[in-house]
Design a protein around this motif. Sequence first.
Motif, mmCIF file in Angstrom:
data_model
loop_
_atom_site.group_PDB
_atom_site.id
_atom_site.type_symbol
_atom_site.label_atom_id
_atom_site.label_comp_id
_atom_site.label_asym_id
_atom_site.label_seq_id
_atom_site.Cartn_x
_atom_site.Cartn_y
_atom_site.Cartn_z
ATOM 1 N N PRO A 257 52.885 9.259 164.067
ATOM 2 C CA PRO A 257 52.601 10.697 164.178
ATOM 3 C C PRO A 257 53.656 11.378 165.043
ATOM 4 O O PRO A 257 54.191 10.761 165.974
ATOM 5 C CB PRO A 257 51.232 10.761 164.851
ATOM 6 C CG PRO A 257 50.834 9.383 165.188
ATOM 7 C CD PRO A 257 51.873 8.438 164.673
ATOM 8 N N PRO A 258 53.974 12.624 164.757
ATOM 9 C CA PRO A 258 54.971 13.335 165.561
ATOM 10 C C PRO A 258 54.531 13.480 167.016
ATOM 11 O O PRO A 258 53.350 13.598 167.314
ATOM 12 C CB PRO A 258 55.062 14.706 164.887
ATOM 13 C CG PRO A 258 54.520 14.503 163.521
ATOM 14 C CD PRO A 258 53.500 13.420 163.636
ATOM 15 N N ILE A 259 55.505 13.454 167.892
ATOM 16 C CA ILE A 259 55.257 13.620 169.321
ATOM 17 C C ILE A 259 55.088 15.096 169.661
ATOM 18 O O ILE A 259 54.282 15.478 170.489
ATOM 19 C CB ILE A 259 56.420 13.011 170.129
ATOM 20 C CG1 ILE A 259 56.482 11.506 169.891
ATOM 21 C CG2 ILE A 259 56.299 13.330 171.613
ATOM 22 C CD1 ILE A 259 57.740 10.848 170.386
ATOM 23 N N GLY A 260 55.868 15.935 168.993
ATOM 24 C CA GLY A 260 55.843 17.372 169.253
ATOM 25 C C GLY A 260 55.068 18.112 168.178
ATOM 26 O O GLY A 260 54.690 17.546 167.155
ATOM 27 N N PRO A 261 54.833 19.399 168.411
ATOM 28 C CA PRO A 261 54.068 20.199 167.445
ATOM 29 C C PRO A 261 54.830 20.396 166.132
ATOM 30 O O PRO A 261 56.058 20.358 166.104
ATOM 31 C CB PRO A 261 53.885 21.536 168.170
ATOM 32 C CG PRO A 261 55.033 21.616 169.120
ATOM 33 C CD PRO A 261 55.302 20.192 169.546
ATOM 34 N N ALA A 262 54.065 20.598 165.073
ATOM 35 C CA ALA A 262 54.665 20.911 163.772
ATOM 36 C C ALA A 262 55.353 22.267 163.869
ATOM 37 O O ALA A 262 54.885 23.180 164.551
ATOM 38 C CB ALA A 262 53.589 20.944 162.692
ATOM 39 N N TRP A 263 56.465 22.407 163.182
ATOM 40 C CA TRP A 263 57.224 23.647 163.265
ATOM 41 C C TRP A 263 56.475 24.831 162.675
ATOM 42 O O TRP A 263 56.640 25.951 163.120
ATOM 43 C CB TRP A 263 58.591 23.480 162.633
ATOM 44 C CG TRP A 263 59.519 22.710 163.519
ATOM 45 C CD1 TRP A 263 59.487 22.629 164.882
ATOM 46 C CD2 TRP A 263 60.610 21.910 163.111
ATOM 47 N NE1 TRP A 263 60.492 21.825 165.345
ATOM 48 C CE2 TRP A 263 61.208 21.368 164.273
ATOM 49 C CE3 TRP A 263 61.144 21.582 161.870
ATOM 50 C CZ2 TRP A 263 62.311 20.540 164.225
ATOM 51 C CZ3 TRP A 263 62.248 20.750 161.827
ATOM 52 C CH2 TRP A 263 62.822 20.246 162.998
ATOM 53 N N ARG A 264 55.621 24.605 161.698
ATOM 54 C CA ARG A 264 54.820 25.725 161.181
ATOM 55 C C ARG A 264 53.859 26.218 162.255
ATOM 56 O O ARG A 264 53.579 27.409 162.343
ATOM 57 C CB ARG A 264 54.076 25.330 159.918
ATOM 58 C CG ARG A 264 54.982 25.211 158.718
ATOM 59 C CD ARG A 264 54.213 25.270 157.411
ATOM 60 N NE ARG A 264 55.039 24.855 156.312
ATOM 61 C CZ ARG A 264 55.940 25.618 155.702
ATOM 62 N NH1 ARG A 264 56.120 26.850 156.093
ATOM 63 N NH2 ARG A 264 56.655 25.149 154.697
ATOM 64 N N ASP A 265 53.332 25.307 163.085
ATOM 65 C CA ASP A 265 52.468 25.711 164.199
ATOM 66 C C ASP A 265 53.261 26.497 165.246
ATOM 67 O O ASP A 265 52.769 27.477 165.799
ATOM 68 C CB ASP A 265 51.811 24.495 164.845
ATOM 69 C CG ASP A 265 50.791 23.812 163.944
ATOM 70 O OD1 ASP A 265 50.333 24.444 162.958
ATOM 71 O OD2 ASP A 265 50.452 22.643 164.214
ATOM 72 N N VAL A 266 54.475 26.043 165.517
ATOM 73 C CA VAL A 266 55.340 26.760 166.461
ATOM 74 C C VAL A 266 55.610 28.166 165.930
ATOM 75 O O VAL A 266 55.506 29.157 166.659
ATOM 76 C CB VAL A 266 56.665 25.993 166.691
ATOM 77 C CG1 VAL A 266 57.635 26.820 167.525
ATOM 78 C CG2 VAL A 266 56.398 24.643 167.339
ATOM 79 N N SER A 267 55.909 28.258 164.649
ATOM 80 C CA SER A 267 56.179 29.549 164.032
ATOM 81 C C SER A 267 54.971 30.473 164.146
ATOM 82 O O SER A 267 55.098 31.639 164.531
ATOM 83 C CB SER A 267 56.560 29.362 162.556
ATOM 84 O OG SER A 267 56.788 30.606 161.939
ATOM 85 N N ALA A 268 53.804 29.942 163.815
ATOM 86 C CA ALA A 268 52.588 30.754 163.871
ATOM 87 C C ALA A 268 52.294 31.235 165.289
ATOM 88 O O ALA A 268 51.843 32.367 165.494
ATOM 89 C CB ALA A 268 51.406 29.956 163.330
ATOM 90 N N LYS A 269 52.563 30.398 166.263
ATOM 91 C CA LYS A 269 52.266 30.753 167.660
ATOM 92 C C LYS A 269 53.235 31.792 168.220
ATOM 93 O O LYS A 269 52.835 32.671 168.976
ATOM 94 C CB LYS A 269 52.307 29.489 168.522
ATOM 95 C CG LYS A 269 51.955 29.745 169.964
ATOM 96 C CD LYS A 269 51.815 28.453 170.724
ATOM 97 C CE LYS A 269 51.304 28.751 172.115
ATOM 98 N NZ LYS A 269 50.647 27.625 172.723
ATOM 99 N N TYR A 270 54.510 31.700 167.850
ATOM 100 C CA TYR A 270 55.531 32.522 168.502
ATOM 101 C C TYR A 270 56.109 33.656 167.652
ATOM 102 O O TYR A 270 56.762 34.538 168.196
ATOM 103 C CB TYR A 270 56.683 31.643 168.980
ATOM 104 C CG TYR A 270 56.286 30.762 170.131
ATOM 105 C CD1 TYR A 270 56.210 31.268 171.426
ATOM 106 C CD2 TYR A 270 55.974 29.424 169.926
ATOM 107 C CE1 TYR A 270 55.841 30.466 172.481
ATOM 108 C CE2 TYR A 270 55.607 28.612 170.980
ATOM 109 C CZ TYR A 270 55.538 29.139 172.256
ATOM 110 O OH TYR A 270 55.175 28.342 173.302
#
Length: 137
Positions: A65-78
Amino acid sequence: MTTQALNRLATAATAATLLLAAAAMPTATQAAGLSDDAAHQLAAQAGCPTCHAVERGAKGPEGLPPIGPAWRDVSAKYRGQKGADDALTQAVLQGSNPYDSHWKGKASGLAMPPNAVAIGQDDARKLVGWILRLDAK
């Protein structure tokens, strides 16, 4: 040649020029930054897929599993937040504070390590811009 014929010829030449100019222009995605393929290639060269995936639930290298957040989640948050591109670019380059883990429960890692050795500021900014333009799916 008549004036009417000259006008039609000039109109056709103008239309052809406009079509050629439009064909030479980059698409909206390209004009705004990286294409998807270029972003994936840049991310892979910098080692980003070791910790991140585009989609939530996707597996990283070796099926982990990825260590960091999914980029779509990063996009949605920021997305749409003032200064997000600068703040995220700095987080990529300098790392993030392990005591301010705002991805707790969504990512297994505590903090983003500094990555300035793996990616330059211009490329980091391009990649962050691409991430911020991802749709939320």
